[in-house]
Design a protein around this motif. Structure first.
Motif, PDB file in Angstrom:
ATOM      1  N   ILE A  39       6.016  -2.913 -24.195  1.00  0.00           N
ATOM      2  CA  ILE A  39       6.539  -3.726 -23.097  1.00  0.00           C
ATOM      3  C   ILE A  39       7.849  -4.351 -23.557  1.00  0.00           C
ATOM      4  O   ILE A  39       7.861  -5.161 -24.490  1.00  0.00           O
ATOM      5  CB  ILE A  39       5.537  -4.818 -22.681  1.00  0.00           C
ATOM      6  CG1 ILE A  39       4.207  -4.185 -22.256  1.00  0.00           C
ATOM      7  CG2 ILE A  39       6.100  -5.664 -21.555  1.00  0.00           C
ATOM      8  CD1 ILE A  39       3.130  -5.189 -21.934  1.00  0.00           C
ATOM      9  N   TRP A  40       8.940  -3.963 -22.919  1.00  0.00           N
ATOM     10  CA  TRP A  40      10.259  -4.473 -23.277  1.00  0.00           C
ATOM     11  C   TRP A  40      10.534  -5.756 -22.509  1.00  0.00           C
ATOM     12  O   TRP A  40      10.367  -5.821 -21.293  1.00  0.00           O
ATOM     13  CB  TRP A  40      11.324  -3.425 -22.969  1.00  0.00           C
ATOM     14  CG  TRP A  40      11.462  -2.410 -24.055  1.00  0.00           C
ATOM     15  CD1 TRP A  40      10.580  -1.435 -24.374  1.00  0.00           C
ATOM     16  CD2 TRP A  40      12.546  -2.281 -24.984  1.00  0.00           C
ATOM     17  NE1 TRP A  40      11.029  -0.695 -25.435  1.00  0.00           N
ATOM     18  CE2 TRP A  40      12.242  -1.192 -25.834  1.00  0.00           C
ATOM     19  CE3 TRP A  40      13.734  -2.966 -25.178  1.00  0.00           C
ATOM     20  CZ2 TRP A  40      13.089  -0.777 -26.854  1.00  0.00           C
ATOM     21  CZ3 TRP A  40      14.583  -2.555 -26.196  1.00  0.00           C
ATOM     22  CH2 TRP A  40      14.252  -1.481 -27.029  1.00  0.00           C
ATOM     23  N   LYS A  41      10.996  -6.787 -23.252  1.00  0.00           N
ATOM     24  CA  LYS A  41      11.368  -8.052 -22.621  1.00  0.00           C
ATOM     25  C   LYS A  41      12.858  -8.118 -22.306  1.00  0.00           C
ATOM     26  O   LYS A  41      13.290  -8.961 -21.530  1.00  0.00           O
ATOM     27  CB  LYS A  41      10.984  -9.217 -23.534  1.00  0.00           C
ATOM     28  CG  LYS A  41       9.481  -9.303 -23.789  1.00  0.00           C
ATOM     29  CD  LYS A  41       9.139 -10.444 -24.722  1.00  0.00           C
ATOM     30  CE  LYS A  41       7.631 -10.505 -24.977  1.00  0.00           C
ATOM     31  NZ  LYS A  41       7.273 -11.580 -25.914  1.00  0.00           N
ATOM     32  N   ASP A  46      20.786  -7.947 -18.783  1.00  0.00           N
ATOM     33  CA  ASP A  46      20.455  -9.287 -19.285  1.00  0.00           C
ATOM     34  C   ASP A  46      21.608  -9.855 -20.105  1.00  0.00           C
ATOM     35  O   ASP A  46      22.341  -9.126 -20.777  1.00  0.00           O
ATOM     36  CB  ASP A  46      19.192  -9.235 -20.147  1.00  0.00           C
ATOM     37  CG  ASP A  46      17.928  -9.191 -19.308  1.00  0.00           C
ATOM     38  OD1 ASP A  46      17.957  -9.701 -18.186  1.00  0.00           O
ATOM     39  OD2 ASP A  46      16.925  -8.630 -19.781  1.00  0.00           O
ATOM     40  N   SER A 108      18.545 -11.911 -28.620  1.00  0.00           N
ATOM     41  CA  SER A 108      17.543 -12.729 -27.945  1.00  0.00           C
ATOM     42  C   SER A 108      18.073 -13.120 -26.577  1.00  0.00           C
ATOM     43  O   SER A 108      19.287 -13.288 -26.391  1.00  0.00           O
ATOM     44  CB  SER A 108      17.214 -13.969 -28.773  1.00  0.00           C
ATOM     45  OG  SER A 108      16.276 -14.789 -28.098  1.00  0.00           O
ATOM     46  N   LYS A 119      12.769 -17.488 -27.141  1.00  0.00           N
ATOM     47  CA  LYS A 119      11.736 -16.456 -27.077  1.00  0.00           C
ATOM     48  C   LYS A 119      11.191 -16.398 -25.656  1.00  0.00           C
ATOM     49  O   LYS A 119      11.324 -17.341 -24.884  1.00  0.00           O
ATOM     50  CB  LYS A 119      10.617 -16.748 -28.070  1.00  0.00           C
ATOM     51  CG  LYS A 119      11.042 -16.613 -29.528  1.00  0.00           C
ATOM     52  CD  LYS A 119       9.860 -16.818 -30.454  1.00  0.00           C
ATOM     53  CE  LYS A 119      10.275 -16.623 -31.902  1.00  0.00           C
ATOM     54  NZ  LYS A 119       9.122 -16.804 -32.833  1.00  0.00           N
ATOM     55  N   VAL A 120      10.554 -15.276 -25.349  1.00  0.00           N
ATOM     56  CA  VAL A 120      10.125 -15.029 -23.975  1.00  0.00           C
ATOM     57  C   VAL A 120       8.641 -14.677 -23.970  1.00  0.00           C
ATOM     58  O   VAL A 120       8.145 -14.000 -24.867  1.00  0.00           O
ATOM     59  CB  VAL A 120      10.956 -13.896 -23.337  1.00  0.00           C
ATOM     60  CG1 VAL A 120      10.498 -13.630 -21.912  1.00  0.00           C
ATOM     61  CG2 VAL A 120      12.431 -14.263 -23.339  1.00  0.00           C
ATOM     62  N   LYS A 121       7.948 -15.162 -22.954  1.00  0.00           N
ATOM     63  CA  LYS A 121       6.561 -14.774 -22.707  1.00  0.00           C
ATOM     64  C   LYS A 121       6.430 -14.346 -21.254  1.00  0.00           C
ATOM     65  O   LYS A 121       7.323 -14.603 -20.428  1.00  0.00           O
ATOM     66  CB  LYS A 121       5.608 -15.936 -22.997  1.00  0.00           C
ATOM     67  CG  LYS A 121       5.810 -17.141 -22.089  1.00  0.00           C
ATOM     68  CD  LYS A 121       4.838 -18.249 -22.428  1.00  0.00           C
ATOM     69  CE  LYS A 121       5.035 -19.445 -21.501  1.00  0.00           C
ATOM     70  NZ  LYS A 121       4.071 -20.536 -21.807  1.00  0.00           N
ATOM     71  N   PHE A 122       5.345 -13.695 -20.936  1.00  0.00           N
ATOM     72  CA  PHE A 122       5.115 -13.213 -19.580  1.00  0.00           C
ATOM     73  C   PHE A 122       4.141 -14.139 -18.857  1.00  0.00           C
ATOM     74  O   PHE A 122       3.236 -14.724 -19.459  1.00  0.00           O
ATOM     75  CB  PHE A 122       4.562 -11.790 -19.587  1.00  0.00           C
ATOM     76  CG  PHE A 122       5.578 -10.749 -19.944  1.00  0.00           C
ATOM     77  CD1 PHE A 122       6.541 -10.364 -19.042  1.00  0.00           C
ATOM     78  CD2 PHE A 122       5.565 -10.150 -21.195  1.00  0.00           C
ATOM     79  CE1 PHE A 122       7.482  -9.397 -19.363  1.00  0.00           C
ATOM     80  CE2 PHE A 122       6.488  -9.188 -21.532  1.00  0.00           C
ATOM     81  CZ  PHE A 122       7.457  -8.823 -20.612  1.00  0.00           C
ATOM     82  N   LYS A 130       4.687 -10.367 -11.812  1.00  0.00           N
ATOM     83  CA  LYS A 130       4.854 -10.594 -13.243  1.00  0.00           C
ATOM     84  C   LYS A 130       6.299 -11.005 -13.522  1.00  0.00           C
ATOM     85  O   LYS A 130       7.234 -10.319 -13.104  1.00  0.00           O
ATOM     86  CB  LYS A 130       4.502  -9.323 -14.019  1.00  0.00           C
ATOM     87  CG  LYS A 130       4.429  -9.516 -15.524  1.00  0.00           C
ATOM     88  CD  LYS A 130       3.979  -8.231 -16.196  1.00  0.00           C
ATOM     89  CE  LYS A 130       3.845  -8.422 -17.692  1.00  0.00           C
ATOM     90  NZ  LYS A 130       3.388  -7.173 -18.368  1.00  0.00           N
ATOM     91  N   ARG A 132       9.208 -13.119 -16.429  1.00  0.00           N
ATOM     92  CA  ARG A 132       9.521 -13.536 -17.795  1.00  0.00           C
ATOM     93  C   ARG A 132       9.782 -15.043 -17.804  1.00  0.00           C
ATOM     94  O   ARG A 132      10.515 -15.546 -16.957  1.00  0.00           O
ATOM     95  CB  ARG A 132      10.735 -12.779 -18.328  1.00  0.00           C
ATOM     96  CG  ARG A 132      10.551 -11.274 -18.355  1.00  0.00           C
ATOM     97  CD  ARG A 132      11.799 -10.582 -18.831  1.00  0.00           C
ATOM     98  NE  ARG A 132      12.927 -10.797 -17.920  1.00  0.00           N
ATOM     99  CZ  ARG A 132      14.166 -10.367 -18.136  1.00  0.00           C
ATOM    100  NH1 ARG A 132      14.438  -9.693 -19.237  1.00  0.00           N
ATOM    101  NH2 ARG A 132      15.117 -10.597 -17.263  1.00  0.00           N
ATOM    102  N   LYS A 143      14.896 -10.806 -13.432  1.00  0.00           N
ATOM    103  CA  LYS A 143      15.495  -9.543 -13.842  1.00  0.00           C
ATOM    104  C   LYS A 143      16.791  -9.306 -13.074  1.00  0.00           C
ATOM    105  O   LYS A 143      16.870  -9.587 -11.875  1.00  0.00           O
ATOM    106  CB  LYS A 143      14.525  -8.380 -13.596  1.00  0.00           C
ATOM    107  CG  LYS A 143      13.393  -8.317 -14.611  1.00  0.00           C
ATOM    108  CD  LYS A 143      12.628  -7.027 -14.495  1.00  0.00           C
ATOM    109  CE  LYS A 143      11.569  -6.916 -15.589  1.00  0.00           C
ATOM    110  NZ  LYS A 143      10.838  -5.625 -15.507  1.00  0.00           N
TER     111      LYS A 143
END
Length: 224
Positions: A39-41, A46, A108, A119-122, A130, A132, A143
Motif C-alpha cells: 500500500i503506497w502512501k 503529492d 515524506s 508520517k501518514v496513517k490511514f 479511505k 490519508r 489525493k
C-alpha cells in the motif's frame, strides 16, 4: 578445481556463475531484491519533502512513481547532468539537467496545516471512504487530481452495451414456465433424475447395513 563457493555454497556459486560474479566466496551473500510495498502512501502529484541525503530539506512535487524500484521522481530535486547525442546530422550534442529518482524512504509527505514533514496513517470517513491522515496534526491529506485520473480509461460499450434495466427484465411468462416444466417431464431428464434418486437411496441403505453389521461384530468380540 572447485572454488570455496562451489564447495560450500552451491546456490551462490550457480548464481555467481550466471551473473559473472566469481568473486563470491563462502560467507558472502547476494543482495536481496527490494520487497514491494503493498500500500503506497505517496502517489503522483503529492507535495513531498526530502528528509535524508544530500538533498535534505528540499521540497517538490512527485512527477512519477516507480513502484517496482521503490523510487519516486520529484520535480526540481536530485538534479543530474546527462549528455544528449545529436538528433540529426550536423547538429551538436548537448548537456541537459534533469531529475533523478529518489528512494521512497528519503521523502515524506507534508502536513497540510503545519507545513512540515509528517508520517501518514490511514483512516475511514463516515461513508467508508479511505483517506490519508497526517500524524502531526491529524488533518486529512487529499489525493491530488493526477492520482485520481486513470492511466488506462475503462472501455465504454457505447450503444452496443446492454442497459441494466433491459438486462434485468424478465422475458419469460408464466405460461412459458409451465410449458418448460411439462417438456422437462416428457424428456429423459425426468426419469433419469428419479433413477438417480433411487440409486442414491439404495446406496444409503447398503451403507447403513454395513455399519450395523460392523457394530454387531464388534459387540460379539467384546463378549468373548
Amino acid at each position: 578445481k572447485m572454488s570455496a563457493a562451489t564447495q560450500y555454497k552451491p546456490n551462490i556459486a550457480r548464481i555467481a556463475a550466471n551473473n559473472g560474479m566469481k568473486h563470491l566466496r563462502y560467507g558472502q551473500h547476494l543482495k536481496k531484491p527490494p520487497q514491494p510495498i503493498k500500500i503506497w502512501k505517496i502517489v503522483k502529484g503529492d507535495e513531498v519533502a526530502v528528509i535524508s541525503g544530500k538533498e535534505k530539506g528540499k521540497r517538490g512535487k512527485v512527477v512519477k512513481v516507480y513502484r517496482k524500484e521503490l523510487r519516486v521522481l520529484v520535480q526540481g530535486v536530485n538534479m543530474v547532468k546527462k549528455h544528449m547525442k545529436a538528433q540529426s546530422e550536423g547538429a551538436q550534442g548537448s548537456i541537459k539537467s534533469m531529475e533523478a529518482p529518489l528512494h521512497v524512504s528519503n521523502v515524506s509527505l507534508i502536513d497540510p496545516i503545519q507545513k512540515v514533514p509528517t508520517k501518514v496513517k490511514f483512516g475511514f470517513l463516515e461513508d467508508g471512504t479511505k483517506v490519508r491522515i497526517a500524524k502531526k496534526s491529524g488533518a486529512i491529506i487529499p489525493k491530488p487530481p493526477e492520482a485520481l485520473r486513470r492511466q488506462y480509461p475503462r472501455p465504454d460499450g457505447g450503444d452496443k452495451d446492454t442497459k441494466p434495466d433491459v438486462a434485468l427484465m424478465k422475458t419469460v411468462s408464466e405460461r412459458d414456465d409451465l410449458l418448460h416444466e411439462a417438456l422437462k417431464k416428457l424428456t429423459i431428464l425426468g426419469p433419469k433424475c428419479e433413477f438417480l434418486k433411487q440409486m442414491a437411496e439404495i446406496e444409503e441403505m447398503e451403507k447403513l447395513a454395513r455399519w450395523e453389521a460392523k457394530q454387531r461384530r464388534m459387540a460379539e468380540r467384546l463378549k468373548k
